[in-house]
Write a protein that holds these residues in place. Structure first.
Motif, PDB file in Angstrom:
ATOM      1  N   THR A 141       8.193  -8.929   8.883  1.00  0.00           N
ATOM      2  CA  THR A 141       7.790  -7.621   8.394  1.00  0.00           C
ATOM      3  C   THR A 141       6.503  -7.175   9.067  1.00  0.00           C
ATOM      4  N   VAL A 142       6.447  -5.877   9.398  1.00  0.00           N
ATOM      5  CA  VAL A 142       5.222  -5.232   9.836  1.00  0.00           C
ATOM      6  C   VAL A 142       5.000  -4.073   8.875  1.00  0.00           C
ATOM      7  N   LYS A 143       3.831  -4.034   8.226  1.00  0.00           N
ATOM      8  CA  LYS A 143       3.500  -2.974   7.279  1.00  0.00           C
ATOM      9  C   LYS A 143       2.319  -2.171   7.803  1.00  0.00           C
ATOM     10  N   ILE A 144       2.382  -0.863   7.570  1.00  0.00           N
ATOM     11  CA  ILE A 144       1.296   0.029   7.950  1.00  0.00           C
ATOM     12  C   ILE A 144       0.850   0.764   6.702  1.00  0.00           C
ATOM     13  N   GLY A 145      -0.447   0.798   6.465  1.00  0.00           N
ATOM     14  CA  GLY A 145      -0.972   1.515   5.313  1.00  0.00           C
ATOM     15  C   GLY A 145      -2.261   2.235   5.675  1.00  0.00           C
TER      16      GLY A 145
ATOM     17  N   VAL B 161      -6.920   2.294   8.554  1.00  0.00           N
ATOM     18  CA  VAL B 161      -5.528   2.044   8.893  1.00  0.00           C
ATOM     19  C   VAL B 161      -5.377   0.529   8.925  1.00  0.00           C
ATOM     20  N   GLN B 162      -4.432   0.038   8.145  1.00  0.00           N
ATOM     21  CA  GLN B 162      -4.217  -1.400   8.082  1.00  0.00           C
ATOM     22  C   GLN B 162      -2.805  -1.723   8.545  1.00  0.00           C
ATOM     23  N   ILE B 163      -2.709  -2.690   9.441  1.00  0.00           N
ATOM     24  CA  ILE B 163      -1.425  -3.134   9.967  1.00  0.00           C
ATOM     25  C   ILE B 163      -1.316  -4.636   9.706  1.00  0.00           C
ATOM     26  N   ASP B 164      -0.305  -5.010   8.931  1.00  0.00           N
ATOM     27  CA  ASP B 164      -0.081  -6.411   8.564  1.00  0.00           C
ATOM     28  C   ASP B 164       1.246  -6.868   9.146  1.00  0.00           C
ATOM     29  N   ASP B 165       1.291  -8.124   9.568  1.00  0.00           N
ATOM     30  CA  ASP B 165       2.564  -8.704   9.994  1.00  0.00           C
ATOM     31  C   ASP B 165       2.731 -10.080   9.377  1.00  0.00           C
TER      32      ASP B 165
END
Length: 117
Positions: free
Chosen positions: A29-33, A43-47
């Motif tokens: 999963t890659v999430k952008i918030g 801007v936060q990008i999690d993987d």
């Protein structure tokens, strides 16, 4: 409201997103918030990828950084770091091997460029 060069910030987001996708090994999963406070837009990008060892995390923004002799996994992050700094912002990375990586980009709210001192 931020004063920015949209093309440059697009380059930052694309580099971070590309690295997040490349870090996935199989399903992931890659999430952008996004969120904001009085001073910044975040801007936060999690993987959920393989994560980054601490010894590599310490040098990740160095120009020409490579994870090994064959793969330039984090190519371009030194440029992304410079672009974010040129916009008066900050970029921070937290990672845990085997658990993924979180990248947070903070950009200051302002309606014009502030001259460098």
């Amino acid at each position: 409201r931020i004063y920015c060069a949209p093309g440059q910030l697009n380059q930052v987001f694309m580099k971070v997103l590309k690295n997040a996708v490349q870090a996935l090994e199989g399903p992931g999963t890659v999430k952008i918030g996004t969120v904001e406070d009085e001073e910044n837009i975040y801007v936060q990008i999690d993987d959920t990828g393989r994560g980054i060892p601490q010894q590599e995390l310490d040098a990740i923004f160095d120009f020409g950084f490579r994870t090994d002799a064959r793969v330039k996994l984090w190519a371009g992050l030194s440029t992304a770091y410079r672009i974010v700094q040129d916009h008066g912002g900050q970029i921070q990375i937290e990672s845990q091997v085997g658990a993924g990586t979180q990248v947070q980009i903070a950009l200051p709210k302002r309606d014009r460029r502030i001259a460098a001192a």
